[in-house]
Enzyme design. Structure first.
Site, PDB file in Angstrom:
ATOM      1  N   GLN A  76      63.455  45.204  26.665  1.00  0.00           N
ATOM      2  CA  GLN A  76      64.839  45.354  27.100  1.00  0.00           C
ATOM      3  C   GLN A  76      65.417  44.013  27.542  1.00  0.00           C
ATOM      4  OE1 GLN A  76      67.285  47.370  27.066  1.00  0.00           O
ATOM      5  NE2 GLN A  76      68.618  46.345  28.546  1.00  0.00           N
ATOM      6  N   GLU A  77      64.604  43.185  28.173  1.00  0.00           N
ATOM      7  CA  GLU A  77      65.093  41.916  28.696  1.00  0.00           C
ATOM      8  C   GLU A  77      65.270  40.859  27.608  1.00  0.00           C
ATOM      9  OE1 GLU A  77      66.353  41.971  31.437  1.00  0.00           O
ATOM     10  OE2 GLU A  77      65.033  42.077  33.163  1.00  0.00           O
TER      11      GLU A  77
END
Length: 501
Positions: free
Chosen positions: A330-331
């Protein structure tokens, strides 16, 4: 006075009466195990006559189940989990029964397990509208769901029944769909219904995904849960009917039936069912279909090289490696050189200030950043009150990882003011976006916050985590637990960083 009477002879008489009262229960569970008397809901009279502490060891409640991500499955920590599992676990704890799962091959085997006395209860079935087997009784419904038609995306999406007239629609045999398909046959006579003895709805969706069947009838929540696992099917349209989830028992187990129905009523009233539904079904965490396809490809191509790094971080901190992998994707989409528009850099997108707090010397070193982020996440979880249970504890730790522990605490205080539960993520996610509004953040201890960001962050991480749980095995838990028991200390620099939050 009461204790004096017991000591002078009444206790043996009460024990004899208690044994007589519990004989029906012993017969009820005889097919499972040679039991000792259970307490509470089965025999209220016995509970009133003898103090609860006098009850001996547990009896056994054997439950037949099929592995299914919407009902009963093995979780990331190697333990059983699932909507129905958690309900029955709570029930068994209340009545002091040992919950003993027994795996069934498919929905047909679930019923056979009851008829052949291999189980006292079968989970994962839908209650039929009409009695279809006089050897089986059903509990009250504990959850309603909506059947939908799904299709293989290699063919054109049908919009209504007329567009699939003459085609075959598969459904899970003996799951409770039979009475529904019989009714649908009358209103839509052109459909050819195909009962399939698949192990679960998930397995049936896999057959649609592979093109074995062009269409299938499944429930909406199971279709949504599998949406980012099987990428070649989609929902076509709803049937506009409801079916009921319930548990099946052999005829004659009226004590167990009555106790389960009482438990279901309480679980509805006290919000237990709603909390478990949010945990497993709502919102049905989704990432765009294209993104899910790319993610699955990256799991095959990139994750084998990254897996040892995540394993090591789990061994050092106890944070489940697939959760760390989901956060990292996600990052940065697993790009160690990723840089955001705001200057956040690296595999875990750590800011310069955060890197300084965590003692990260090189933000572009994925090993260093993953280990620091894992330790930070663990410490955030430990800092939360003991009253917050899993998995809400993990979701709140992720939210504070994204927005800061102080803003999470503001949202929890706001939940109390709104008469919501500050220990439930489903309530906190309603409060966090309010911290963008002056009437709320002006009274918050930590002021304004972009509260929608952590909600979206947690939902996306949960979506990726769900996909990883389906594709990737757990790490060596025995080794992990040994490491945790030995010397799993959080680096002091992380504790110092938290004190400045």
């Amino acid at each position: 006075m009461w204790r004096n009477h017991l000591q002078t002879g009444i206790r043996p008489a009460l024990r004899f009466c208690r044994t007589l009262l519990l004989l029906p229960v012993l017969a009820l569970l005889a097919c499972d195990h040679t039991p000792t008397p259970p307490s509470s809901l089965f025999m209220a009279e016995a509970q009133a006559a003898v103090p609860r502490n006098d009850y001996p060891a547990f009896s056994v409640l054997t439950v037949a189940f099929c592995s299914d991500p919407a009902s009963w499955f093995v979780s990331g920590d190697g333990e059983f989990a699932g909507f129905e599992h958690d309900l029955l676990k709570q029930f068994s704890q209340e009545v002091r029964l040992e919950l003993r799962p027994t795996a069934a091959k498919n929905s047909v085997d679930l019923r056979t397990s009851l008829k052949k006395s291999r189980a006292s209860l079968s989970a994962g079935l839908y209650r039929p509208n009409e009695i279809d087997d006089d050897s089986i009784v059903w509990t009250d419904s504990f959850y309603s769901t909506e059947p939908v038609i799904v299709y293989n995306t290699d063919i054109r999406r049908p919009k209504n029944w007329e567009q699939i007239a003459g085609d075959t629609v598969a459904y899970l045999e003996n799951s409770g769909m039979d009475s529904l398909t019989a009714a649908l046959s009358e209103t839509h006579p052109g459909i050819r219904w195909k009962p399939v003895a698949a192990p679960s709805a998930d397995a049936l969706l896999a057959l649609v995904d592979e093109g074995v069947y062009p269409y299938a009838l499944v429930t909406s929540h199971k279709a949504a849960l599998a949406r980012n696992i099987y990428l070649n099917f989609a929902t076509a349209f709803s049937t506009d009917v409801k079916i009921e989830m319930a548990w099946a028992l052999p005829v004659g187990k009226h004590y167990l039936l009555d106790s389960l129905n009482s438990f279901i009523a309480r679980a509805k009233d006290d919000g237990l069912i709603d909390r478990l539904a949010e945990r497993y079904f709502h919102p049905l965490q989704q990432v765009p279909r294209f993104d899910a396809g790319v993610f699955q490809e990256r799991i095959r191509s990139d994750l084998p090289l990254l897996r040892p790094m995540f394993h090591r971080a789990q061994e050092m901190t106890g944070v489940e490696w697939r959760l760390l992998a989901a956060v990292a994707y996600q990052e940065s989409q697993w790009d160690p050189l990723a840089t955001s528009e705001t200057g956040v850099r690296g595999f875990m997108q750590i800011t310069e200030n955060t890197a300084r707090f965590l003692g990260v010397k090189d933000r572009l070193d994925p090993v260093e950043s993953v280990q620091a982020a894992a330790g930070y996440l663990k410490t955030l979880k430990e800092r939360l009150p003991d009253s917050i249970a899993e998995p809400d504890r993990t979701w709140m730790a992720l939210a504070s990882y994204n927005i800061g522990f102080g803003h999470l605490e503001d949202a929890r205080r706001l939940a109390r003011e709104q008469d919501l539960n500050p220990n439930l993520w489903k309530d906190i996610k309603q409060m966090l976006p309010l911290l963008t509004q002056p009437e709320y953040y002006s009274r918050a201890r930590h002021g304004y916050a972009r509260g929608g960001m952590p909600v979206a962050f947690v939902d996306r991480v949960r979506a990726y985590y769900d996909i990883l749980l389906r594709h990737e095995p757990e790490h060596d838990l025995l080794r992990l637990r040994t490491a945790n028991n030995n010397s799993n200390r959080i680096p002091p620099v992380i504790v110092a960083a938290l004190s400045k939050t």
